[in-house]
Design a protein around this motif. Structure first.
Motif, PDB file in Angstrom:
ATOM      1  N   ALA A 143      34.349 -14.355 -13.019  1.00 51.60           N
ATOM      2  CA  ALA A 143      34.994 -13.152 -12.246  1.00 51.60           C
ATOM      3  C   ALA A 143      33.962 -12.306 -12.324  1.00 51.60           C
ATOM      4  N   ALA A 144      33.178 -12.059 -13.411  1.00 46.92           N
ATOM      5  CA  ALA A 144      32.236 -10.912 -13.285  1.00 46.92           C
ATOM      6  C   ALA A 144      31.248 -11.199 -12.263  1.00 46.92           C
ATOM      7  N   PHE A 146      32.078 -12.703  -9.358  1.00 44.32           N
ATOM      8  CA  PHE A 146      32.610 -12.497  -8.109  1.00 44.32           C
ATOM      9  C   PHE A 146      32.673 -10.806  -7.997  1.00 44.32           C
ATOM     10  N   ARG A 147      32.876  -9.936  -8.842  1.00 47.98           N
ATOM     11  CA  ARG A 147      33.014  -8.419  -8.762  1.00 47.98           C
ATOM     12  C   ARG A 147      31.703  -7.816  -8.565  1.00 47.98           C
ATOM     13  N   TRP A 148      30.554  -8.358  -9.151  1.00 43.26           N
ATOM     14  CA  TRP A 148      29.271  -8.174  -8.660  1.00 43.26           C
ATOM     15  C   TRP A 148      28.850  -8.336  -7.139  1.00 43.26           C
ATOM     16  N   SER A 150      31.063  -8.815  -4.848  1.00 48.16           N
ATOM     17  CA  SER A 150      31.828  -8.024  -4.172  1.00 48.16           C
ATOM     18  C   SER A 150      31.119  -6.485  -3.977  1.00 48.16           C
ATOM     19  N   GLY A 151      30.686  -5.879  -4.947  1.00 50.81           N
ATOM     20  CA  GLY A 151      29.957  -4.706  -4.951  1.00 50.81           C
ATOM     21  C   GLY A 151      29.018  -4.590  -4.022  1.00 50.81           C
ATOM     22  N   TYR A 154      29.750  -4.758  -0.494  1.00 49.81           N
ATOM     23  CA  TYR A 154      30.026  -3.188   0.086  1.00 49.81           C
ATOM     24  C   TYR A 154      28.905  -2.518   0.462  1.00 49.81           C
ATOM     25  N   GLY A 210      32.530  -1.743 -14.032  1.00 52.04           N
ATOM     26  CA  GLY A 210      33.385  -3.169 -13.789  1.00 52.04           C
ATOM     27  C   GLY A 210      32.703  -4.071 -12.633  1.00 52.04           C
ATOM     28  N   TYR A 211      31.769  -3.377 -11.922  1.00 51.14           N
ATOM     29  CA  TYR A 211      31.086  -3.995 -10.964  1.00 51.14           C
ATOM     30  C   TYR A 211      29.601  -4.335 -11.365  1.00 51.14           C
TER      31      TYR A 211
END
Length: 335
Positions: A143-144, A146-148, A150-151, A154, A210-211
């Motif tokens: 999950a971490a 995936f967030r990274w 995503s960042g 972006y 969080g990212y």
């Protein structure tokens, strides 16, 4: 959940068992035979003596050592030997069996303990906990990640960061290969450019909060593994804090001031790190580590937010609607 259902299932079994089943208990343990007699041991025999007797009789009655005519009888005897050994090799099961031999009239109690052991999970609880923690840690890291990702995705789309990445790539000579790709089509050149931009951002861009880029040491498994050291470090830090700032009355350093500000804001370490450095410097200039100063600053920020909302066209429209129609009303316009 399964362990909570076991008493209910056992109760159902006891309720619906026919009455004459209790009289003989032929479906428990070794049935109509005595487990000790099957293995030719006594109730005083040790665990090693029982194991030795089982191995000896198992060799004698193994079906593969008998002719076809005697094979069926040998198989039945071999099953009886195996069943008797399963009962007597476990200390708790053997204790329940001995109790049944001494108290055959306590039907419900004997049936309950027999089926409870038979239906209870055989897996060691420690293994279940270890596997659960491992699975949670894997999911947490995924999950971490995936967030990274995503960042990073972006940032790749933002012109500002694309330009910064290309400048860094130019300085490191990573664009030299692209200059040699002039004879190739535009799609290949664009794909190579995207690859370089992503590589630069992944290696050089520090994303906080969080990212942030995940670390293996942040997952639950390693947090539990390092927990004694973490507790020891916290105690040392806390004692040092009390000694330096409560007893010796030393002045706070920059890190200590930021720590106090973060605590007053009620933010986690990751969320506070995501705040721009310019804002943190402003916090320090306003001396927000002092509770009174922080209270005044917070009230001013809330007042400014209300003022901006009041000036917002959308907010004004919402206030007019609420004043006219009130809350909790739903309308439908089919014009």
């Amino acid at each position: 959940m399964e362990s909570k259902l076991i008493p209910f299932v056992l109760f159902s079994v006891l309720v619906y068992l026919p009455g004459n089943s209790f009289a003989t208990s032929q479906d428990l343990y070794c049935g109509e035979h005595n487990c000790y007699d099957v293995l030719k041991v006594t109730r005083e025999s040790t665990k090693s003596e029982i194991a030795k007797a089982y191995r000896g009789m198992a060799r004698i009655y193994h079906p593969d050592k008998h002719k076809q005519a005697d094979k069926m009888k040998a198989e039945e005897m071999f099953k009886s030997i195996a069943t008797a050994y399963e009962v007597l090799k476990d200390e708790e099961t053997r204790s329940d069996y001995d109790y049944m031999l001494d108290h055959p009239e306590e039907y419900y109690r004997n049936y309950y303990h027999y089926y409870k052991r038979k239906m209870s999970p055989k897996v060691d609880v420690r293994i279940v906990v270890a596997v659960s923690i491992t699975l949670v840690s894997i999911f947490q890291y995924y999950a971490a990640s995936f967030r990274w990702r995503s960042g990073i995705n972006y940032l790749v789309l933002q012109p500002k960061y694309r330009k910064m990445a290309l400048e860094a790539a130019e300085q490191e000579g990573m664009l030299d290969n692209m200059k040699k790709m002039k004879k190739r089509n535009k799609e290949e050149i664009r794909a190579e450019e995207e690859r370089i931009i992503r590589m630069i951002l992944e290696s050089k861009m520090e994303i906080k909060g969080g990212y942030a880029k995940p670390k293996v040491t942040d997952v639950v498994f390693f947090q539990i593994l390092f927990l004694p050291g973490t507790i020891h470090g916290y105690l040392r830090w806390y004692i040092s804090w009390i000694y330096k700032f409560k007893i010796k009355k030393e002045e706070y350093g920059t890190d200590e001031k930021l720590y106090l500000i973060r605590k007053l804001m009620g933010l986690s370490e990751n969320k506070f790190e995501a705040i721009p450095n310019e804002d943190k410097e402003e916090f320090l200039e306003l001396e927000l580590w002092i509770p009174d100063n922080y209270g005044e600053w917070k009230a001013a920020v809330e007042e400014e937010t209300k003022r901006k909302n009041a000036e917002s066209a959308r907010y004004k429209s919402y206030r007019r609607y609420m004043k006219k129609h009130g809350g909790g009303r739903m309308t439908f316009d089919d014009s």
